[in-house]
Design an enzyme around this catalytic site. Structure first.
Site: not given
Ligand code: 13P
Length: 254
Positions: A10-11, A98, A214, A235-236
């Site tokens: 979920w960042k 990140e 993605s 992620g998203g």
């Molecule tokens: P996305 O799925 O938003 O590209 O992010 C991938 C991610 O960094 C999962 O740790």
């Protein structure tokens, strides 16, 4: 047979209240689908207990997104593995690109954190992956070999199955540009071959290697059908209710 893991990252999204609300809605859509895959939600620290509360009694696990390598001390703002273990957190993401980019985490830091996580009985999800420039320069295999090797320094062979690797090509994270199933498979196969070379065939066959970048309900099935891809780090798309579709794709390929 490796059990697939579908992990959400979920960042830095959702307040604790919003995280709880979202987890509550999500659980109704994915609980049934979670039997033959492991589903993990890696949430912000401050939301861990809220989400655990909402997921109590389900098979969905709550993980963290980072931890410090030391147990305690003068590290303002940091969270230790010991603290996560005390909160019964079973998974932690280590060395996400990140963190490598914005907080200068090195391969040595990643290795130290992964050791500490295992010491605390927390499964580290160790992220590796190349930049677009490295891919264009034909350096993918070298980068993956180097990052995988350095992340796993000083682990014993019997530790390897307790670790998860996530192949996350940096150019595919949050960009909507996904690695093709062939690119993702080739990278995950390479990582497995590095592990085989260093720790032997049994360890290489046992360790789970996820793809991240993605992943969404439309591409998950094809990615998870690849022989060396044991699930996804999402992620998203893990922050939407349609994450259930990604979990189902994992289950369909279990
Ligand atoms: P996305 O799925 O938003 O590209 O992010 C991938 C991610 O960094 C999962 O740790």
């Amino acid at each position: 047979m490796r059990k697939k893991i579908i992990a959400g990252n979920w960042k830095m999204n959702f307040t604790p209240a919003r995280a709880a609300e979202f987890a509550n809605s999500l659980v109704n859509t994915i609980d049934d689908a979670a039997d033959n895959v492991e589903v993990v939600l890696c949430v912000p620290y401050v939301a861990i207990d809220h989400v655990q509360y909402e997921l109590d009694g389900t098979d969905i696990k709550v993980g963290a997104q980072n931890m410090h390598a030391e147990d305690k001390g003068e590290f303002t703002g940091e969270i230790s593995g010991e603290m996560l273990a005390a909160m019964c957190v079973p998974y932690v993401i280590i060395g996400h690109s990140e963190r490598r980019k914005y907080y200068n985490e090195s391969d040595t830091d990643v290795n130290k954190k992964a050791h500490k996580a295992l010491e605390m009985y927390i499964t580290p999800i160790v992220c590796v992956g190349e930049t677009l420039e490295q891919r264009k320069n034909g350096e993918v295999d070298n980068v993956l070999t180097q990052q995988t090797h350095l992340a796993l320094v000083n682990f014993k062979t019997e530790d390897i199955p307790k670790i998860v690797i996530a192949y996350e090509p940096i150019w595919a994270i949050g960009t909507g540009e996904t690695a093709t199933p062939e690119q993702a498979q080739a990278a995950c196969k390479k990582i497995r071959s590095v592990i085989k070379h260093e720790f032997g065939e049994d360890a290489a066959e046992a360790i789970r290697i996820l793809y991240g970048g993605s992943v969404n309900p439309s591409n998950a099935n094809e990615l998870f059908a690849q022989p060396d891809i044991d699930g996804g780090l999402v992620g998203g798309a893990s922050q939407k209710l349609s994450f259930a579709e990604v979990v189902k794709a994992g289950q369909a390929n279990a």
